[in-house]
Scaffold this motif. Structure first.
Motif, PDB file in Angstrom:
ATOM      1  N   ILE A   1      49.093  24.521  40.328  1.00  0.00           N
ATOM      2  CA  ILE A   1      49.395  25.616  39.397  1.00  0.00           C
ATOM      3  C   ILE A   1      48.389  26.748  39.574  1.00  0.00           C
ATOM      4  CG2 ILE A   1      49.528  26.249  36.952  1.00  0.00           C
ATOM      5  CD1 ILE A   1      50.484  23.367  36.427  1.00  0.00           C
ATOM      6  N   GLY A   2      47.110  26.391  39.734  1.00  0.00           N
ATOM      7  CA  GLY A   2      46.080  27.406  39.932  1.00  0.00           C
ATOM      8  C   GLY A   2      46.303  28.205  41.194  1.00  0.00           C
ATOM      9  N   LEU A   3      46.835  27.552  42.240  1.00  0.00           N
ATOM     10  CA  LEU A   3      47.112  28.258  43.489  1.00  0.00           C
ATOM     11  C   LEU A   3      48.144  29.354  43.280  1.00  0.00           C
ATOM     12  CD1 LEU A   3      46.635  28.391  46.555  1.00  0.00           C
ATOM     13  CD2 LEU A   3      48.490  26.755  46.831  1.00  0.00           C
ATOM     14  N   LEU A   4      49.126  29.105  42.432  1.00  0.00           N
ATOM     15  CA  LEU A   4      50.147  30.117  42.163  1.00  0.00           C
ATOM     16  C   LEU A   4      49.569  31.311  41.410  1.00  0.00           C
ATOM     17  CD1 LEU A   4      53.202  27.899  41.132  1.00  0.00           C
ATOM     18  CD2 LEU A   4      52.771  28.987  43.344  1.00  0.00           C
ATOM     19  N   THR A   5      48.581  31.059  40.562  1.00  0.00           N
ATOM     20  CA  THR A   5      48.033  32.154  39.754  1.00  0.00           C
ATOM     21  C   THR A   5      47.236  33.149  40.572  1.00  0.00           C
ATOM     22  OG1 THR A   5      46.006  30.933  39.203  1.00  0.00           O
ATOM     23  CG2 THR A   5      47.903  30.629  37.756  1.00  0.00           C
ATOM     24  N   ILE A   6      46.722  32.736  41.741  1.00  0.00           N
ATOM     25  CA  ILE A   6      45.887  33.646  42.527  1.00  0.00           C
ATOM     26  C   ILE A   6      46.724  34.600  43.371  1.00  0.00           C
ATOM     27  CG2 ILE A   6      44.068  31.917  42.640  1.00  0.00           C
ATOM     28  CD1 ILE A   6      44.833  31.493  45.580  1.00  0.00           C
ATOM     29  N   LEU A   7      48.024  34.328  43.509  1.00  0.00           N
ATOM     30  CA  LEU A   7      48.843  35.149  44.386  1.00  0.00           C
ATOM     31  C   LEU A   7      48.936  36.581  43.872  1.00  0.00           C
ATOM     32  CD1 LEU A   7      51.729  32.644  45.188  1.00  0.00           C
ATOM     33  CD2 LEU A   7      49.598  33.039  46.433  1.00  0.00           C
ATOM     34  N   GLY A   8      49.162  36.734  42.572  1.00  0.00           N
ATOM     35  CA  GLY A   8      49.247  38.073  42.000  1.00  0.00           C
ATOM     36  C   GLY A   8      47.945  38.828  42.141  1.00  0.00           C
ATOM     37  N   PHE A   9      46.821  38.138  41.926  1.00  0.00           N
ATOM     38  CA  PHE A   9      45.521  38.798  42.074  1.00  0.00           C
ATOM     39  C   PHE A   9      45.303  39.233  43.519  1.00  0.00           C
ATOM     40  CE2 PHE A   9      41.029  38.723  43.108  1.00  0.00           C
ATOM     41  CZ  PHE A   9      40.492  39.515  42.113  1.00  0.00           C
ATOM     42  N   SER A  10      45.699  38.387  44.454  1.00  0.00           N
ATOM     43  CA  SER A  10      45.521  38.712  45.868  1.00  0.00           C
ATOM     44  C   SER A  10      46.280  39.978  46.241  1.00  0.00           C
ATOM     45  CB  SER A  10      45.999  37.540  46.724  1.00  0.00           C
ATOM     46  OG  SER A  10      45.972  37.870  48.097  1.00  0.00           O
ATOM     47  N   LEU A  11      47.488  40.139  45.697  1.00  0.00           N
ATOM     48  CA  LEU A  11      48.288  41.316  46.018  1.00  0.00           C
ATOM     49  C   LEU A  11      47.822  42.569  45.278  1.00  0.00           C
ATOM     50  CD1 LEU A  11      51.865  39.820  46.154  1.00  0.00           C
ATOM     51  CD2 LEU A  11      50.655  40.925  48.027  1.00  0.00           C
ATOM     52  N   TYR A  12      47.170  42.378  44.138  1.00  0.00           N
ATOM     53  CA  TYR A  12      46.786  43.537  43.318  1.00  0.00           C
ATOM     54  C   TYR A  12      45.885  44.483  44.106  1.00  0.00           C
ATOM     55  CZ  TYR A  12      44.408  46.294  39.761  1.00  0.00           C
ATOM     56  OH  TYR A  12      43.869  47.323  39.046  1.00  0.00           O
ATOM     57  N   ASP A  13      44.823  43.954  44.695  1.00  0.00           N
ATOM     58  CA  ASP A  13      43.915  44.798  45.459  1.00  0.00           C
ATOM     59  C   ASP A  13      44.623  45.454  46.637  1.00  0.00           C
ATOM     60  OD1 ASP A  13      41.547  44.822  44.094  1.00  0.00           O
ATOM     61  OD2 ASP A  13      40.751  43.029  45.035  1.00  0.00           O
ATOM     62  N   THR A  14      45.470  44.693  47.299  1.00  0.00           N
ATOM     63  CA  THR A  14      46.182  45.235  48.457  1.00  0.00           C
ATOM     64  C   THR A  14      47.072  46.402  48.055  1.00  0.00           C
ATOM     65  OG1 THR A  14      46.185  43.035  49.473  1.00  0.00           O
ATOM     66  CG2 THR A  14      47.729  44.650  50.345  1.00  0.00           C
ATOM     67  N   VAL A  15      47.781  46.272  46.949  1.00  0.00           N
ATOM     68  CA  VAL A  15      48.662  47.341  46.484  1.00  0.00           C
ATOM     69  C   VAL A  15      47.865  48.585  46.108  1.00  0.00           C
ATOM     70  CG1 VAL A  15      50.240  48.017  44.631  1.00  0.00           C
ATOM     71  CG2 VAL A  15      50.521  45.807  45.752  1.00  0.00           C
ATOM     72  N   VAL A  16      46.708  48.396  45.472  1.00  0.00           N
ATOM     73  CA  VAL A  16      45.866  49.537  45.097  1.00  0.00           C
ATOM     74  C   VAL A  16      45.426  50.311  46.341  1.00  0.00           C
ATOM     75  CG1 VAL A  16      43.620  50.186  44.139  1.00  0.00           C
ATOM     76  CG2 VAL A  16      45.071  48.556  42.925  1.00  0.00           C
ATOM     77  N   VAL A  17      44.982  49.584  47.354  1.00  0.00           N
ATOM     78  CA  VAL A  17      44.529  50.246  48.590  1.00  0.00           C
ATOM     79  C   VAL A  17      45.699  50.916  49.291  1.00  0.00           C
ATOM     80  CG1 VAL A  17      43.449  49.910  50.833  1.00  0.00           C
ATOM     81  CG2 VAL A  17      42.605  48.641  48.850  1.00  0.00           C
ATOM     82  N   PHE A  18      46.828  50.227  49.379  1.00  0.00           N
ATOM     83  CA  PHE A  18      47.982  50.796  50.074  1.00  0.00           C
ATOM     84  C   PHE A  18      48.493  52.057  49.376  1.00  0.00           C
ATOM     85  CE2 PHE A  18      49.668  46.815  52.476  1.00  0.00           C
ATOM     86  CZ  PHE A  18      48.535  46.860  53.265  1.00  0.00           C
ATOM     87  N   ASP A  19      48.414  52.091  48.062  1.00  0.00           N
ATOM     88  CA  ASP A  19      48.842  53.287  47.342  1.00  0.00           C
ATOM     89  C   ASP A  19      47.963  54.476  47.722  1.00  0.00           C
ATOM     90  OD1 ASP A  19      50.659  54.379  45.254  1.00  0.00           O
ATOM     91  OD2 ASP A  19      48.762  54.795  44.230  1.00  0.00           O
TER      92      ASP A  19
END
Length: 374
Positions: free
Chosen positions: A212-230
């Motif tokens: 369950i914890g592994l699933l919770t980190i996926l959104g955090f992992s993408l958050y930084d990437t989306v900020v940089v890509f924007d």
């Protein structure tokens, strides 16, 4: 107003005016990530996971952590267990605190012929206290745990992971572009593999809470990437019509502009996880919180590193497969070569980078923003 080059390194970092060459060193990052992922994959293949009792099935005993002679330690329980069964239990941990403190023992499946003498030995030697403060054999409980439930949790988690990846890929491809979606997806897979690999290498126990914890980190992992890509998209708007900077330089500028934000966001997110480890595990002794917090801690650290050192550099390499961006980089290099010798040296570096990029099959017309039409 003070020129950026006259500011201290820390000030430039906090104001987004730093000039750290992250994209220019992308081959170094690729090698580092490749080695790390390779080690993790080898560990996953040859070492595997240390699966908890919820996946393998087994027996579980629980008794109060206070006996007639005082506090009962996990070492005492293990000694009694080994004396009766002949081998140590798989897991012995203290949970809870105060009057609710207890010791949980997890082991391979035990038969009734093994459980009865084990319970008798635990009561005789440790004298655990019941709710009324008197030694009681009823204070020792046992149960058989089936591995079916853990398997069901894993199956549902894998389905959720697949759905998540598909939806995220579609969102990024529509909101940004296909190149950014591909780069973000590679970074996301890297985070999952590395996090799983760390658990395999260290031998940490994998429980349903870990999944369950592994699933919770996926959104955090993408958050930084989306900020940089924007920010990359903002810096690269209309880039093909200009000769001020290349796409690689625009992406590197975006990384520097968002670097401090990414680090601060990660630090703030990691602090509560450390709180779970220190308070939930160290003080309260809740083992489930350890499983949940550890995977989040590893995943968050891996996520912020991959978003900065893998996703954006990979995006640059994907974009440079497009002839339009290679031609634009050549125009930038040619303009700089006509200025000063110093800029000419930088132009030579730009030409080398562009020449090493693999050609694309064809170029496509651009719209007003310089982005490819689909």
């Amino acid at each position: 107003m003070t020129a950026p080059e006259r500011l201290s390194g820390w000030t430039r970092l906090t104001t987004g005016t730093a000039d750290v060459d992250i994209v220019g060193r992308r081959r170094t990052w690729y090698i580092g990530f490749a080695v790390l992922v390779g080690i993790c994959l080898l560990s996953l293949v040859f070492r595997g996971f240390n699966l908890g009792i919820d996946f393998t099935g087994g027996s579980q005993l629980q008794l109060p952590a206070t006996g007639a002679g005082g506090v009962i330690s996990t070492q005492q329980v293990e000694q009694v267990y080994q004396g009766v069964i002949g081998s140590p239990p798989e897991v012995t941990q203290a949970v809870g605190s105060g009057a609710a403190a207890s010791i949980v023992v997890q082991s391979e499946p035990l038969t009734p012929e093994q459980l009865i003498p084990l319970r008798d030995a635990l009561f005789t030697q440790l004298q655990p206290l019941g709710p009324d403060g008197v030694p009681s054999a009823a204070a020792i409980s046992d149960s058989q745990v089936s591995g079916t439930w853990g398997g069901e949790v894993t199956s549902q988690a894998l389905i959720a992971l697949a759905v998540f990846i598909v939806l995220v890929t579609i969102f990024l491809a529509v909101y940004f572009e296909r190149a950014m979606a591909a780069a973000a997806l590679v970074a996301l897979v890297n985070d999952i593999v590395v996090t799983a690999g760390v658990y395999s290498i260290i031998g940490l126990e994998v429980t349903p809470a870990t999944v369950i914890g592994l699933l919770t980190i996926l959104g955090f992992s993408l958050y930084d990437t989306v900020v940089v890509f924007d920010k990359v998209r903002e810096n690269a708007r209309g880039l093909l019509k200009r000769t001020r900077r290349t796409y690689a330089e625009a992406a590197n500028l975006a990384l520097n502009q968002t670097l401090m934000r990414s680090l601060n966001t990660s630090l703030i997110a990691i602090l509560p996880v450390l709180g779970l480890l220190v308070i939930g595990v160290g003080l309260l002794g809740v083992g489930t919180l350890a499983d949940l917090a550890l995977v989040q801690l590893v995943g968050m650290i891996t996520g912020v590193i991959s978003s900065l050192l893998l996703a954006t550099p990979l995006l640059v390499d994907i974009k440079l497969r497009d002839k339009r961006f290679r031609d634009q980089a050549l125009r930038v290099a040619a303009r700089r070569a006509r200025t000063t010798p110093e800029d000419g040296a930088a132009a030579a570096d730009t030409l080398a980078v562009v020449s090493s990029s693999r050609p694309s099959t064809a170029s496509r017309p651009t719209g007003k923003t310089g982005r490819a039409r689909r």
